[in-house]
Design an enzyme around this catalytic site. Sequence first.
Site, PDB file in Angstrom:
ATOM      1  N   ASP A  69      11.875  50.867  36.087  1.00  0.00           N
ATOM      2  CA  ASP A  69      11.674  49.462  35.811  1.00  0.00           C
ATOM      3  C   ASP A  69      12.275  49.173  34.442  1.00  0.00           C
ATOM      4  OD1 ASP A  69      10.293  47.269  37.371  1.00  0.00           O
ATOM      5  OD2 ASP A  69       9.682  46.801  35.330  1.00  0.00           O
ATOM      6  N   SER A  70      12.971  48.056  34.342  1.00  0.00           N
ATOM      7  CA  SER A  70      13.658  47.770  33.084  1.00  0.00           C
ATOM      8  C   SER A  70      13.673  46.283  32.808  1.00  0.00           C
ATOM      9  CB  SER A  70      15.087  48.306  33.149  1.00  0.00           C
ATOM     10  OG  SER A  70      15.709  47.914  34.359  1.00  0.00           O
ATOM     11  N   PHE A 144      26.115  44.436  35.301  1.00  0.00           N
ATOM     12  CA  PHE A 144      25.304  43.489  36.066  1.00  0.00           C
ATOM     13  C   PHE A 144      24.331  42.782  35.136  1.00  0.00           C
ATOM     14  CE2 PHE A 144      21.145  45.693  36.298  1.00  0.00           C
ATOM     15  CZ  PHE A 144      21.496  46.940  35.823  1.00  0.00           C
ATOM     16  N   GLY A 145      23.574  41.859  35.725  1.00  0.00           N
ATOM     17  CA  GLY A 145      22.486  41.203  34.985  1.00  0.00           C
ATOM     18  C   GLY A 145      22.913  40.599  33.655  1.00  0.00           C
TER      19      GLY A 145
END
Length: 188
Positions: A69-70, A144-145
């Site tokens: 999780d990040s 990404f993101g």
Amino acid sequence: MLMSIKILFATGNAHKFAEASAMLRPHGIGLQRLDSKRGEIRAEDVEQVALASAKSLFAEVKKPLIVEDSGLFIPSLNDFPGAYSAWVQKKLGNKGILKLMKNAADRSAYFKACVAYADKKGARTFCGEVHGSICESERGSAGFGYDPIFVPAGETQTFAENETLKNRISHRFNAFTAFARWYSNYVP
Ligand code: ITT
């Protein structure tokens, strides 16, 4: 290199999987993707989210596995979007974050990733961070993101402009390297 070890990595994010696989390969650890949308708990702490997800998924799958999780944390926005980064990226995107940061004097930000590993002996976490700042406009197309708006400390390019640099210093690199160091002395 012969990769005898294969650990399941449960993630719906193909970018995370590709980055983590490349990071663990030099340690002789192979990953197999479990494309399961796991039921995430709602919590502000990515370490807690990763740990709870890994434990509940192991109870189901009963094979050694990893969950990561990040998130991106922006201190001038009270650490928003943090553990809600995936949702915020979908709803507001990078343009929305840049708008929120318009008059911010402090543009510092950091990424944090927590890897949770679970097997029949239990579960543990390995976390990593990378610090930097939010730039004024989106730059680059790799990754990404939030990569196009994050510039690591001491650098001028965003993560999306320099993927090689990203994968050498990222939160994910730090978390997975800590995991690999521990795992290489671990007897499952
Ligand atoms: P899984 O939960 O299925 O693994 P996810 O993308 O939903 O995939 P998270 O819930 O951990 O993962 O959300 C992390 C979000 O934080 C991710 O979707 C990005 O928006 C952001 N993020 C994390 N690491 C990043 C990175 O290396 N570069 C850019 N953005 C990142």
